[in-house]
Design an enzyme around this catalytic site. Structure first.
Site, PDB file in Angstrom:
ATOM      1  N   ASP A  14      -6.853   4.605  -4.803  1.00 16.96           N
ATOM      2  CA  ASP A  14      -7.733   4.089  -3.408  1.00 16.96           C
ATOM      3  C   ASP A  14      -8.185   5.662  -3.153  1.00 16.96           C
ATOM      4  O   ASP A  14      -8.506   6.379  -4.139  1.00 16.96           O
ATOM      5  CB  ASP A  14      -6.520   3.680  -2.299  1.00 16.96           C
ATOM      6  CG  ASP A  14      -7.303   3.395  -0.937  1.00 16.96           C
ATOM      7  OD1 ASP A  14      -7.896   2.421  -0.731  1.00 16.96           O
ATOM      8  OD2 ASP A  14      -7.227   4.236   0.041  1.00 16.96           O
ATOM      9  N   LYS A  52       0.819  -0.892   0.014  1.00 14.92           N
ATOM     10  CA  LYS A  52      -0.037  -0.126  -0.068  1.00 14.92           C
ATOM     11  C   LYS A  52       0.758   1.346  -0.033  1.00 14.92           C
ATOM     12  O   LYS A  52       1.977   1.147   0.202  1.00 14.92           O
ATOM     13  CB  LYS A  52      -0.778  -0.176   1.301  1.00 14.92           C
ATOM     14  CG  LYS A  52      -1.752   0.857   1.265  1.00 14.92           C
ATOM     15  CD  LYS A  52      -3.339   0.095   0.371  1.00 14.92           C
ATOM     16  CE  LYS A  52      -4.490   1.256   0.166  1.00 14.92           C
ATOM     17  NZ  LYS A  52      -5.500   0.366  -0.228  1.00 14.92           N
TER      18      LYS A  52
HETATM   19  P1  NDP Z   1     -13.027   7.698  -2.920  1.00 19.25           P
HETATM   20  O1  NDP Z   1     -11.939   8.759  -2.709  1.00 19.25           O
HETATM   21  O2  NDP Z   1     -13.515   7.592  -4.383  1.00 19.25           O
HETATM   22  O3  NDP Z   1     -14.293   8.224  -2.116  1.00 19.25           O
HETATM   23  C1  NDP Z   1     -14.136   8.136  -0.467  1.00 19.25           C
HETATM   24  C2  NDP Z   1     -15.681   8.661  -0.216  1.00 19.25           C
HETATM   25  O4  NDP Z   1     -15.718   8.526   1.298  1.00 19.25           O
HETATM   26  C3  NDP Z   1     -15.940  10.134  -0.609  1.00 19.25           C
HETATM   27  O5  NDP Z   1     -17.314  10.271  -0.696  1.00 19.25           O
HETATM   28  C4  NDP Z   1     -15.393  10.702   0.816  1.00 19.25           C
HETATM   29  O6  NDP Z   1     -16.134  12.144   1.000  1.00 19.25           O
HETATM   30  C5  NDP Z   1     -15.934   9.980   1.789  1.00 19.25           C
HETATM   31  N1  NDP Z   1     -15.282   9.862   2.988  1.00 19.25           N
HETATM   32  C6  NDP Z   1     -14.091  10.118   3.410  1.00 19.25           C
HETATM   33  N2  NDP Z   1     -13.776  10.309   4.647  1.00 19.25           N
HETATM   34  C7  NDP Z   1     -15.012  10.219   5.164  1.00 19.25           C
HETATM   35  C8  NDP Z   1     -15.454  10.180   6.518  1.00 19.25           C
HETATM   36  N3  NDP Z   1     -14.589  10.704   7.567  1.00 19.25           N
HETATM   37  N4  NDP Z   1     -16.794  10.388   6.799  1.00 19.25           N
HETATM   38  C9  NDP Z   1     -17.693  10.244   5.768  1.00 19.25           C
HETATM   39  N5  NDP Z   1     -17.272   9.919   4.519  1.00 19.25           N
HETATM   40  C10 NDP Z   1     -16.023  10.115   4.405  1.00 19.25           C
HETATM   41  O7  NDP Z   1     -12.582   6.386  -2.330  1.00 19.25           O
HETATM   42  P2  NDP Z   1     -13.019   5.005  -2.593  1.00 19.25           P
HETATM   43  O8  NDP Z   1     -14.196   4.670  -2.981  1.00 19.25           O
HETATM   44  O9  NDP Z   1     -11.842   4.323  -3.552  1.00 19.25           O
HETATM   45  O10 NDP Z   1     -12.440   4.243  -1.316  1.00 19.25           O
HETATM   46  C11 NDP Z   1     -13.161   3.985  -0.258  1.00 19.25           C
HETATM   47  C12 NDP Z   1     -12.852   2.993   0.737  1.00 19.25           C
HETATM   48  O11 NDP Z   1     -12.791   1.645   0.037  1.00 19.25           O
HETATM   49  C13 NDP Z   1     -11.521   3.167   1.215  1.00 19.25           C
HETATM   50  O12 NDP Z   1     -11.425   2.660   2.812  1.00 19.25           O
HETATM   51  C14 NDP Z   1     -10.603   2.309   0.568  1.00 19.25           C
HETATM   52  O13 NDP Z   1      -9.517   1.998   1.121  1.00 19.25           O
HETATM   53  C15 NDP Z   1     -11.508   1.339   0.084  1.00 19.25           C
HETATM   54  N6  NDP Z   1     -11.215   0.363  -1.176  1.00 19.25           N
HETATM   55  C16 NDP Z   1     -11.409   0.947  -2.079  1.00 19.25           C
HETATM   56  C17 NDP Z   1     -11.162   0.104  -3.243  1.00 19.25           C
HETATM   57  C18 NDP Z   1     -11.062   0.726  -4.675  1.00 19.25           C
HETATM   58  O14 NDP Z   1     -11.027  -0.269  -5.605  1.00 19.25           O
HETATM   59  N7  NDP Z   1     -11.357   2.007  -4.898  1.00 19.25           N
HETATM   60  C19 NDP Z   1     -10.646  -1.386  -3.318  1.00 19.25           C
HETATM   61  C20 NDP Z   1     -10.933  -1.849  -1.845  1.00 19.25           C
HETATM   62  C21 NDP Z   1     -11.003  -1.083  -0.525  1.00 19.25           C
HETATM   63  P3  NDP Z   1     -15.135  13.386   0.607  1.00 19.25           P
HETATM   64  O15 NDP Z   1     -15.214  13.543  -0.610  1.00 19.25           O
HETATM   65  O16 NDP Z   1     -15.734  14.418   1.651  1.00 19.25           O
HETATM   66  O17 NDP Z   1     -13.910  12.991   1.210  1.00 19.25           O
END
Ligand code: NDP
Length: 444
Positions: free
Chosen positions: A166, A126
């Protein structure tokens, strides 16, 4: 003191100030106790657990870049290469102001087991930076990505370490990173996944994590004589994972009524209109709040508390430790029966234990969000073959991988007399393959 407890204490003592890493290690070691106890002497004499919790390599570097005002900015860059027993390091890059070594070590550690569960030949890693892409111009994001890759490119490669996206790293960032890698290393190879379709990306990679979450949820429900049809679902986040979890859950007959970002949450009792969410988040890079201004009957609430919305299924898809004990108690009091993690470690340890003790069927992220990295591994296969598979082919493979993961974690839980304890099942099933490979490869 048991061997697992000893190793946990050693991790805490030797890695001060890394609470997320401690939390992830504790959860895994607690689950592995039943396996280790059976063969403690052998594992101890080979220091298997000490090796498992120590990253093979951590690279940390300076990332200088110039902002639109001509000022030089400096961020921290990292890559944690955790374990390569079963394949090249594989795992995403996170760009977010909260990124530090503890968070990347927790994510890298989880990734080792997750990647093992996919059944594909990928080790765990990572990386990322405390850079915040929010509010930056495209040129600033490009300048940052180019500087980041100028250093990172010395340590990665298609057969060594293959990063992906991510939080904060989507298609735009992967494009800039790939361009710089190619330019500096003069190599056109599958060194990153999540690439655009015109330069080696795989169909379905964008959708894969969210789709995979719902495919494995569907298996869990089938196994318990239930289905998604007509269920009310809450999905947290509104990023990549959340959007495609909503899409697939809706396709399978569920009604998704709420989503959020880090500022607040929206509630749409009529069912989320995903085209509007995609326009706000993917096209305009806006805030989820705007949904309530555009859709009649929808409301926006500033701050945390999305778990107050009544649902049958809760899919936390935002970030680590977003769902705590109070949140989970409220969910259960309102009738929630399933929690399936889309994000990595979004549920605190206390909340997870409480949910499982109170009849919730709970799938941990290292199993349920593995569809993303699995499809990244399918992208690597296509790059090596210099071929592109159709979306139907990739989707069918992804679906089968999630079905197989459910079978593996359910089987491991049953083998150790803890049916439906998918936390233990996932940790044990992931561990068995990695440890077997580590032992076969000698003291490395
Ligand atoms: P993105 O950056 O696309 O989206 C993250 C989302 O979560 C945004 O809407 C963000 O809002 C929101 N968010 C972040 N922090 C908070 C918080 N404290 N409270 C509420 N909402 C929050 O990321 P991903 O969708 O790619 O990733 C999301 C999760 O999934 C992570 O934990 C990542 O490690 C995991 N993951 C992702 C993979 C992938 O293929 N993308 C694969 C496996 C796991 P804002 O815009 O306000 O920051």
């Amino acid at each position: 003191m048991s061997y697992t407890e000893e190793v946990y204490e050693r991790v805490v003592a030797q890695n001060p100030g890394e609470p997320e890493f401690h939390q992830a290690v504790k959860e895994v070691l607690d689950s592995l106790k039943v396996v280790i106890d059976k063969n403690e002497e052998k594992y101890r004499s080979l220091s298997v657990l000490e090796r498992l919790v120590e990253p093979e390599r951590i690279i940390s570097f300076r990332v200088p870049w110039v902002d639109d005002n001509g000022k030089v900015q400096v961020n921290k860059g990292y890559r944690v290469q955790f374990n390569s027993a079963i394949g090249p390091y594989k795992g995403g890059l996170r760009f977010h102001p909260t990124v530090n070594q503890s968070i990347l070590k927790f994510l890298g550690f989880e990734q080792v087991f997750k990647n093992s569960l996919t059944g594909l030949p990928i080790g765990g890693g990572k990386g990322g930076s405390n850079f915040d892409p929010k509010g930056k111009s495209d040129r600033e994001v490009m300048a940052f990505c180019q500087s980041f890759m100028t250093e990172l490119c010395k340590y990665i490669g298609a057969d060594t370490d293959v990063p992906a996206g991510d939080i904060g790293v989507g298609g735009r960032e992967i494009g800039y990173l790939f361009g710089q890698y190619k330019r500096v290393r003069d190599l056109y190879e599958g060194v990153l996944t999540g690439k655009g379709l015109t330069y080696g990306g795989s169909l379905i990679r964008t959708e894969a994590t969210g789709y995979g979450v719902v495919y494995i949820l569907n298996e869990l429900m089938k196994d318990h004589n239930d289905s998604l049809d007509g269920k009310t679902v809450v999905v947290t986040g509104s990023g990549n994972v959340a959007i495609y979890a909503v899409q697939k859950a809706t396709q399978l007959g569920a009604k998704v009524v709420a989503m959020c970002d880090s500022n607040g949450y929206i509630h749409d009792p009529n069912g989320i209109n995903l085209d509007i969410v995609k326009d706000i988040k993917e096209v305009k890079r806006g805030r989820i709040k705007e949904y309530a201004d555009r859709v009649e009957g929808a409301t926006y609430t500033e701050g945390v508390g999305i778990w107050n919305i009544k649902c049958d299924v809760y899919l936390p898809c935002a970030t680590q430790n977003e769902l705590d004990l109070d949140g989970v108690k409220t969910l259960i009091a309102n009738g929630c029966k399933y929690i399936v993690e889309g994000a990595n470690m979004p549920t605190t340890r206390e909340a997870t234990d409480y949910a499982m003790a109170n009849g919730v069927l709970f799938l941990p992220g290292k199993a349920s969000n593995a569809g993303g990295v699995a499809t990244s591994a399918l992208e690597m296969s296509q790059n090596s073959q210099r071929l592109s598979w159709t979306s139907e082919e990739v989707d069918a493979k992804l679906h089968q991988i999630m079905v197989d993961i459910y079978a593996k974690i359910s089987d491991a839980a049953k083998r150790y007399d803890m049916p439906d304890n998918f936390v233990v099942g996932a940790n044990i099933a992931g561990f068995e393959k990695v440890v077997d490979a580590m032992m076969a490869q000698g003291i490395v």
